[in-house]
Design a protein around this motif. Structure first.
Motif, PDB file in Angstrom:
ATOM      1  N   SER A   1       3.060 -15.302  10.807  1.00 34.39           N
ATOM      2  CA  SER A   1       1.875 -14.301  10.500  1.00 34.39           C
ATOM      3  C   SER A   1       2.343 -13.783   8.872  1.00 34.39           C
ATOM      4  CB  SER A   1       1.772 -13.398  11.444  1.00 34.39           C
ATOM      5  OG  SER A   1       1.649 -13.892  12.498  1.00 34.39           O
ATOM      6  N   ALA A   2       1.125 -13.523   8.162  1.00 33.80           N
ATOM      7  CA  ALA A   2       1.085 -12.889   6.839  1.00 33.80           C
ATOM      8  C   ALA A   2       1.369 -11.360   7.235  1.00 33.80           C
ATOM      9  CB  ALA A   2      -0.166 -13.059   6.191  1.00 33.80           C
ATOM     10  N   ALA A   3       2.269 -10.816   6.241  1.00 33.18           N
ATOM     11  CA  ALA A   3       2.672  -9.460   6.294  1.00 33.18           C
ATOM     12  C   ALA A   3       2.555  -8.576   4.930  1.00 33.18           C
ATOM     13  CB  ALA A   3       3.954  -9.421   6.803  1.00 33.18           C
ATOM     14  N   GLY A   4       2.608  -7.410   5.037  1.00 31.53           N
ATOM     15  CA  GLY A   4       2.363  -6.436   3.694  1.00 31.53           C
ATOM     16  C   GLY A   4       3.561  -5.563   3.765  1.00 31.53           C
ATOM     17  N   THR A   5       3.615  -4.572   2.876  1.00 32.96           N
ATOM     18  CA  THR A   5       4.678  -3.505   2.794  1.00 32.96           C
ATOM     19  C   THR A   5       3.971  -2.451   2.727  1.00 32.96           C
ATOM     20  OG1 THR A   5       6.268  -4.829   1.737  1.00 32.96           O
ATOM     21  CG2 THR A   5       6.655  -2.694   1.342  1.00 32.96           C
ATOM     22  N   PHE A   6       4.271  -1.565   3.590  1.00 37.90           N
ATOM     23  CA  PHE A   6       3.685  -0.017   3.383  1.00 37.90           C
ATOM     24  C   PHE A   6       4.640   1.175   3.095  1.00 37.90           C
ATOM     25  CE2 PHE A   6       1.246  -2.726   5.959  1.00 37.90           C
ATOM     26  CZ  PHE A   6      -0.020  -2.314   5.722  1.00 37.90           C
ATOM     27  N   PHE A   7       4.412   1.645   1.955  1.00 37.05           N
ATOM     28  CA  PHE A   7       5.287   2.783   1.310  1.00 37.05           C
ATOM     29  C   PHE A   7       4.714   3.977   1.816  1.00 37.05           C
ATOM     30  CE2 PHE A   7       6.331  -0.954  -1.444  1.00 37.05           C
ATOM     31  CZ  PHE A   7       7.697  -1.123  -1.520  1.00 37.05           C
TER      32      PHE A   7
ATOM     33  N   PHE B   1       0.840  -1.140  -0.042  1.00 35.84           N
ATOM     34  CA  PHE B   1       0.041  -0.008  -0.076  1.00 35.84           C
ATOM     35  C   PHE B   1       0.879   1.242   0.036  1.00 35.84           C
ATOM     36  CE2 PHE B   1      -2.773  -3.211   1.989  1.00 35.84           C
ATOM     37  CZ  PHE B   1      -4.043  -2.901   1.144  1.00 35.84           C
ATOM     38  N   ASP B   2       0.462   2.288  -0.871  1.00 34.04           N
ATOM     39  CA  ASP B   2       1.178   3.557  -0.834  1.00 34.04           C
ATOM     40  C   ASP B   2       0.451   4.684  -0.234  1.00 34.04           C
ATOM     41  OD1 ASP B   2       2.647   2.171  -2.713  1.00 34.04           O
ATOM     42  OD2 ASP B   2       2.429   3.570  -4.004  1.00 34.04           O
ATOM     43  N   ASP B   3       1.203   5.558   0.368  1.00 30.30           N
ATOM     44  CA  ASP B   3       0.808   6.710   0.922  1.00 30.30           C
ATOM     45  C   ASP B   3       0.500   6.647   2.472  1.00 30.30           C
ATOM     46  OD1 ASP B   3       0.991   7.780  -1.683  1.00 30.30           O
ATOM     47  OD2 ASP B   3      -1.021   7.878  -2.185  1.00 30.30           O
ATOM     48  N   ALA B   4      -0.188   7.694   2.818  1.00 32.90           N
ATOM     49  CA  ALA B   4      -0.319   7.917   4.357  1.00 32.90           C
ATOM     50  C   ALA B   4      -1.228   6.903   4.791  1.00 32.90           C
ATOM     51  CB  ALA B   4      -0.927   9.335   4.515  1.00 32.90           C
ATOM     52  N   VAL B   5      -0.673   6.508   6.249  1.00 32.41           N
ATOM     53  CA  VAL B   5      -1.597   5.622   7.127  1.00 32.41           C
ATOM     54  C   VAL B   5      -2.336   6.546   7.890  1.00 32.41           C
ATOM     55  CG1 VAL B   5      -1.446   3.807   9.004  1.00 32.41           C
ATOM     56  CG2 VAL B   5       0.205   3.704   6.987  1.00 32.41           C
ATOM     57  N   ASN B   6      -3.534   6.173   8.146  1.00 32.35           N
ATOM     58  CA  ASN B   6      -4.753   7.115   8.997  1.00 32.35           C
ATOM     59  C   ASN B   6      -5.505   6.004   9.558  1.00 32.35           C
ATOM     60  OD1 ASN B   6      -6.740   6.460   6.974  1.00 32.35           O
ATOM     61  ND2 ASN B   6      -5.992   8.196   5.642  1.00 32.35           N
ATOM     62  N   ALA B   7      -6.477   6.719  10.334  1.00 30.62           N
ATOM     63  CA  ALA B   7      -7.454   5.753  11.187  1.00 30.62           C
ATOM     64  C   ALA B   7      -8.232   4.779  10.247  1.00 30.62           C
ATOM     65  CB  ALA B   7      -8.523   6.696  12.150  1.00 30.62           C
TER      66      ALA B   7
ATOM     67  N   GLN C   1      14.304  -1.215   4.400  1.00 26.14           N
ATOM     68  CA  GLN C   1      15.085  -1.743   3.251  1.00 26.14           C
ATOM     69  C   GLN C   1      14.763  -1.062   1.842  1.00 26.14           C
ATOM     70  OE1 GLN C   1      17.951  -3.699   3.577  1.00 26.14           O
ATOM     71  NE2 GLN C   1      17.695  -3.053   5.827  1.00 26.14           N
ATOM     72  N   GLY C   2      13.279  -0.444   1.693  1.00 22.22           N
ATOM     73  CA  GLY C   2      12.954  -0.312   0.341  1.00 22.22           C
ATOM     74  C   GLY C   2      12.330   1.042   0.232  1.00 22.22           C
ATOM     75  N   MET C   3      12.234   1.317  -0.978  1.00 19.39           N
ATOM     76  CA  MET C   3      11.296   2.844  -1.483  1.00 19.39           C
ATOM     77  C   MET C   3      10.931   2.369  -2.680  1.00 19.39           C
ATOM     78  SD  MET C   3      14.422   5.494  -2.550  1.00 19.39           S
ATOM     79  CE  MET C   3      15.082   5.492  -4.146  1.00 19.39           C
TER      80      MET C   3
ATOM     81  N   HIS D   1       4.805  -6.120  10.107  1.00 20.31           N
ATOM     82  CA  HIS D   1       4.640  -5.562   8.612  1.00 20.31           C
ATOM     83  C   HIS D   1       5.897  -4.825   7.947  1.00 20.31           C
ATOM     84  CE1 HIS D   1       0.503  -6.771   7.890  1.00 20.31           C
ATOM     85  NE2 HIS D   1       0.148  -6.298   9.413  1.00 20.31           N
ATOM     86  N   GLU D   2       6.232  -4.695   7.004  1.00 21.11           N
ATOM     87  CA  GLU D   2       7.293  -4.134   6.684  1.00 21.11           C
ATOM     88  C   GLU D   2       6.937  -2.621   6.309  1.00 21.11           C
ATOM     89  OE1 GLU D   2      10.513  -3.899   2.946  1.00 21.11           O
ATOM     90  OE2 GLU D   2       8.936  -5.340   2.743  1.00 21.11           O
ATOM     91  N   ILE D   3       8.001  -1.573   6.871  1.00 16.20           N
ATOM     92  CA  ILE D   3       7.917  -0.232   6.584  1.00 16.20           C
ATOM     93  C   ILE D   3       8.812   0.100   5.725  1.00 16.20           C
ATOM     94  CG2 ILE D   3       7.657   2.052   7.906  1.00 16.20           C
ATOM     95  CD1 ILE D   3       5.488   0.221   8.795  1.00 16.20           C
ATOM     96  N   ALA D   4       8.225   0.765   4.689  1.00 14.01           N
ATOM     97  CA  ALA D   4       9.126   1.408   3.624  1.00 14.01           C
ATOM     98  C   ALA D   4       8.864   2.842   2.907  1.00 14.01           C
ATOM     99  CB  ALA D   4       8.824   0.292   2.298  1.00 14.01           C
ATOM    100  N   LEU D   5       9.788   3.371   2.421  1.00 13.75           N
ATOM    101  CA  LEU D   5       9.559   5.088   2.207  1.00 13.75           C
ATOM    102  C   LEU D   5       9.068   5.224   0.857  1.00 13.75           C
ATOM    103  CD1 LEU D   5      13.453   5.470   2.904  1.00 13.75           C
ATOM    104  CD2 LEU D   5      11.250   5.459   4.535  1.00 13.75           C
TER     105      LEU D   5
END
Length: 404
Positions: free
Chosen positions: A112-118, A86-92, A184-186, A137-141
Motif C-alpha cells: 500500500s502507498a503511504a505518506g508522512t504526517f508531521f 502533510f504538516d500540522d494538525a489532523v482533524n475530521a 523517526q523524523g521531524m 502511514h508514517e507519523i512524524a513530529l
C-alpha cells in the motif's frame, strides 16, 4: 547594652552568611548554565566529506548524485520514490481528504502507498492519528506549540527543541497509541532551523532524520538524502544551518519546486505563481516538476504541503488526486513515507526496492472525547483521544495532561 550589641552583630553576621549563600547558589546556577552552554558548543566542526571515509548504510556525502556511483548510466533502473507529506494538525476534515487521496493506491511491489504526517499538537484528533498509523502511514513530529513565529525557532537551544519534540513523543504514545520507536523524523515549524541545535536535539531524541531544510541550488539534478557526519554542501536558504559533525543523522533535503514564473518554492502551497485553477494546467505543472527528478537523478520527489492548500482553488484537490493516480500507473514509482525511503537509500538496489511489505502496527484505540481546560489560557478544549482522557489539556511541560 553589651547584649544588644552582640545581638545586632549576630544579625549582621547571619544576614551576611545568607547573602553569601545566595551568591554561592546563584554562582552555582550560573556555572551550571555556563557548563550546559559549553556542553552544547563542543560539537566538533564538520570536515569535508570524502566518499572513501563515508560509506553506506551509516554515512552518505551530501554531494553524492546517485544512490551508488556504479548506478551511473542505469538511472532508469533506480526506483523513483514520491514522498507526500502533510504538516500540522489532523482533524475530521483533512482526514477525510487523506483517505480519498490514498484510496486504491498500490505500489508496484503490491504494498500500500503511504505518506508522512508531521503533526503539531494543537487541535489534533488523536483518534484519527491512530487510524493513519494503523493504515501504514508514517507519523512524524512538528512540535507541541508550533512556536510563536520564526524568532522562537531560530534562537531555540537544544533543550528547547528537545522539550517541544520530546513532549510530542509522549503525547502520541499516550493519546494515539503510536509506538515512539516508530517515530523517526521531524520538521521544524516555518522550516526555521536553529543551526546545530536542531539536529543535535533530533539525535538526542533518538530520531533518525530531519526534513526542514530546503534547497534551491540542488534541484537539477535533484539532491539525494545524506548524513551530517561531514560538511554539507547544501545551500542555506533559511539559516542558521548546521556546521557541526552529527554522525548518523540524516537530512532529507526539501528539493524545491518551480512555479510558473520560475521562482523556487519549498512547499507546494508556498508557490507564489501556481498555474491557473484548472485541473489540466495544475496536472501538467506537477508533472513538469516531477520529471526533473524522474528524468534526472531519480532523487526522491517530495510533495510537501498543508491540507489547507486544497481549499485555495476549486480544482486543487482534483488535480492532486489525478496526478498521483497517474504516477501510480508507472512501474517504478513508489509512494512511501520518508523513513521507508531512507531504508532504501541506506541499502540501494536497482529495480524493486524492498523484499517485503511493512507490517501494519496493531494499536487498538477506544475513541473517547474529552472536555478539559488549557491551564495556560483558561480555555475550555475538546480533545479526541484513545482510551482515557487527560485531567487537563496536555501541553509543553505537562504532555500527559496530569493534575499538577
Amino acid at each position: 547594652m553589651k547584649y544588644s550589641t552582640l545581638l545586632i552583630l549576630g544579625l549582621i553576621l547571619a544576614l551576611t552568611l545568607v547573602g553569601e549563600a545566595a551568591k554561592t547558589k546563584s554562582k552555582k546556577v550560573k556555572n551550571k548554565q555556563k557548563q550546559q552552554a559549553q556542553k552544547e558548543e563542543v560539537l566538533p566542526l564538520a570536515e569535508p566529506c570524502r566518499s572513501a571515509n563515508c560509506k553506506l548504510p551509516d554515512c552518505r556525502c551530501s554531494d553524492a548524485v546517485l544512490p551508488r556511483s556504479k548506478f551511473q548510466g542505469k538511472e532508469s533502473e533506480i526506483p523513483q520514490f514520491v514522498t507526500i507529506t502533510f504538516d500540522d494538525a489532523v482533524n475530521a476534515v483533512n482526514y477525510a481528504q487523506y483517505e480519498l487521496l490514498f484510496e486504491g493506491l498500490i505500489n508496484p511491489d503490491g504494498c500500500s502507498a503511504a505518506g508522512t504526517f508531521f503533526l503539531s499538537h494543537e487541535y489534533t484528533d488523536y483518534v484519527r492519528v491512530n487510524a493513519l498509523y494503523r493504515a501504514g502511514h508514517e507519523i512524524a513530529l512538528h512540535s507541541v506549540t508550533h512556536g510563536d513565529g520564526t524568532d522562537y525557532w531560530r534562537s531555540a537551544d537544544v533543550a528547547t527543541v528537545e522539550r517541544e519534540f520530546g513532549a510530542q513523543l509522549k503525547m502520541l504514545e499516550a493519546f494515539a497509541k503510536v509506538n515512539p520507536k516508530s517515530i523517526q523524523g521531524m520538521r521544524l515549524p516555518f522550516l526555521q532551523i536553529s543551526g546545530n541545535n536542531t539536529f543535535e536535539a533530533a539525535r538526542r531524541l533518538g530520531l533518525s532524520y530531519d526534513s526542514s531544510w530546503p534547497t534551491q541550488q540542488f534541484k537539477d539534478p535533484a539532491m539525494w538524502p545524506y548524513t551530517l557526519d561531514y560538511q554539507s554542501k547544501q545551500d542555506c536558504q533559511i539559516g542558521p544551518c548546521p556546521e557541526a559533525s552529527i554522525p548518523g543523522l540524516w537530512v532529507n533535503p526539501m528539493v524545491t519546486w518551480t512555479d510558473t514564473e520560475g521562482y523556487s518554492c519549498s512547499m507546494i502551497d508556498a508557490c507564489v505563481y501556481p498555474p491557473e485553477d484548472k485541473v489540466d494546467a495544475l496536472f501538467e505543472w506537477m508533472l513538469e516538476n516531477f520529471n526533473r527528478h524522474y528524468q534526472g537523478s531519480r532523487a526522491p520527489f517530495g510533495m510537501y504541503l498543508h491540507a489547507a492548500w486544497f481549499a485555495r482553488g476549486r480544482n486543487y484537490f482534483g488535480a492532486f488526486k489525478k496526478f498521483i493516480n497517474h504516477l501510480n500507473t508507472y512501474p517504478d514509482v513508489y509512494f512511501t513515507g520518508i523513513s521507508r525511503m531512507l531504508e532504501y537509500v541506506k541499502k540501494p538496489v536497482l529495480g524493486a526496492p524492498f523484499k517485503d511489505c511493512p507490517v501494519l502496527p496493531k494499536a487498538d484505540c477506544r475513541a473517547v472525547q474529552c472536555h478539559v481546560q488549557k491551564l495556560s489560557t483558561g480555555e475550555e478544549r475538546y480533545l479526541n483521544v484513545c482510551d482515557k482522557c487527560p485531567v487537563v489539556y496536555p501541553w509543553l511541560d505537562n504532555p500527559l495532561g496530569q493534575q499538577l
